[in-house]
Write a protein that holds these residues in place. Structure first.
Motif, mmCIF file in Angstrom:
data_model
loop_
_atom_site.group_PDB
_atom_site.id
_atom_site.type_symbol
_atom_site.label_atom_id
_atom_site.label_comp_id
_atom_site.label_asym_id
_atom_site.label_seq_id
_atom_site.Cartn_x
_atom_site.Cartn_y
_atom_site.Cartn_z
ATOM 1 N N PHE A 177 0.573 -1.436 0.032
ATOM 2 C CA PHE A 177 -0.419 -0.106 0.297
ATOM 3 C C PHE A 177 0.619 1.102 0.162
ATOM 4 O O PHE A 177 0.990 2.579 -1.415
ATOM 5 C CB PHE A 177 -1.063 -0.347 1.316
ATOM 6 C CG PHE A 177 -1.929 1.160 1.039
ATOM 7 C CD1 PHE A 177 -2.508 0.811 0.625
ATOM 8 C CD2 PHE A 177 -1.806 2.049 1.623
ATOM 9 C CE1 PHE A 177 -4.129 2.025 0.373
ATOM 10 C CE2 PHE A 177 -2.183 3.320 1.913
ATOM 11 C CZ PHE A 177 -3.874 3.451 1.164
ATOM 12 N N GLU A 178 1.304 1.091 0.731
ATOM 13 C CA GLU A 178 3.166 2.368 1.083
ATOM 14 C C GLU A 178 3.344 2.855 0.190
ATOM 15 O O GLU A 178 3.900 3.770 -0.847
ATOM 16 C CB GLU A 178 3.598 1.954 2.323
ATOM 17 C CG GLU A 178 4.148 3.318 2.487
ATOM 18 C CD GLU A 178 4.629 3.433 4.304
ATOM 19 O OE1 GLU A 178 6.084 3.547 4.018
ATOM 20 O OE2 GLU A 178 3.802 2.944 5.504
ATOM 21 N N ARG A 179 3.792 1.397 -0.879
ATOM 22 C CA ARG A 179 4.777 1.587 -2.246
ATOM 23 C C ARG A 179 3.942 2.106 -3.155
ATOM 24 O O ARG A 179 4.889 2.676 -3.759
ATOM 25 C CB ARG A 179 5.745 0.199 -1.822
ATOM 26 C CG ARG A 179 5.839 -0.035 -3.290
ATOM 27 C CD ARG A 179 6.547 -1.708 -3.724
ATOM 28 N NE ARG A 179 6.487 -1.751 -5.510
ATOM 29 C CZ ARG A 179 6.815 -3.062 -5.572
ATOM 30 N NH1 ARG A 179 6.948 -4.897 -4.624
ATOM 31 N NH2 ARG A 179 6.953 -3.772 -6.843
ATOM 32 N N PHE A 180 2.137 1.456 -3.152
ATOM 33 C CA PHE A 180 1.718 1.894 -4.418
ATOM 34 C C PHE A 180 1.061 3.081 -4.294
ATOM 35 O O PHE A 180 1.164 3.663 -5.563
ATOM 36 C CB PHE A 180 0.741 0.861 -4.732
ATOM 37 C CG PHE A 180 1.195 -0.077 -5.819
ATOM 38 C CD1 PHE A 180 2.707 -0.901 -4.848
ATOM 39 C CD2 PHE A 180 1.217 -0.151 -6.959
ATOM 40 C CE1 PHE A 180 3.165 -2.140 -6.068
ATOM 41 C CE2 PHE A 180 2.306 -1.286 -8.139
ATOM 42 C CZ PHE A 180 2.455 -2.336 -7.641
ATOM 43 N N LEU A 181 0.898 3.774 -3.094
ATOM 44 C CA LEU A 181 -0.167 4.703 -3.552
ATOM 45 C C LEU A 181 0.176 6.075 -1.682
ATOM 46 O O LEU A 181 -0.214 6.949 -2.671
ATOM 47 C CB LEU A 181 -1.614 4.067 -2.657
ATOM 48 C CG LEU A 181 -2.359 3.296 -3.381
ATOM 49 C CD1 LEU A 181 -3.152 3.110 -3.040
ATOM 50 C CD2 LEU A 181 -2.901 4.882 -4.384
ATOM 51 N N LYS A 182 0.770 5.591 -1.169
ATOM 52 C CA LYS A 182 1.425 6.299 -0.031
ATOM 53 C C LYS A 182 2.145 7.921 -0.910
ATOM 54 O O LYS A 182 2.038 9.090 -0.260
ATOM 55 C CB LYS A 182 2.579 6.381 1.106
ATOM 56 C CG LYS A 182 2.167 6.749 2.107
ATOM 57 C CD LYS A 182 3.724 6.274 4.168
ATOM 58 C CE LYS A 182 2.803 7.309 4.635
ATOM 59 N NZ LYS A 182 3.752 7.193 5.601
#
Ligand code: ZN
Length: 68
Positions: free
Chosen positions: A60-65
């Motif tokens: 999630f962090e890698r793709f969206l944050k």
């Protein structure tokens, strides 16, 4: 376009985990923030199914944050 190799989700150009810094820059310059968020949600969805049954928790962090 700097895209991800599937199913590994490494960058096709440099082999780092996608989206790498150049890919993020390219995506940011190609899209506005809403388009970018939608695009990355779709990619996250694909990545989760490719990397299942144990998708990394940091996806999630890698793709969206970074898109915010
Ligand atoms: Zn790259």
């Amino acid at each position: 376009m700097l895209t991800a190799a599937r199913p590994s989700w490494d960058c096709v150009a440099c082999g780092q985990t996608w989206p790498c810094d150049p890919a993020r820059e390219e995506l940011r310059s190609d899209m506005d923030l809403v388009e970018l968020a939608i695009y990355m949600w779709d990619r996250l969805d694909e990545a989760v199914s490719d990397l299942s049954p144990n998708p990394p928790a940091e996806l999630f962090e890698r793709f969206l944050k970074w898109t915010r």
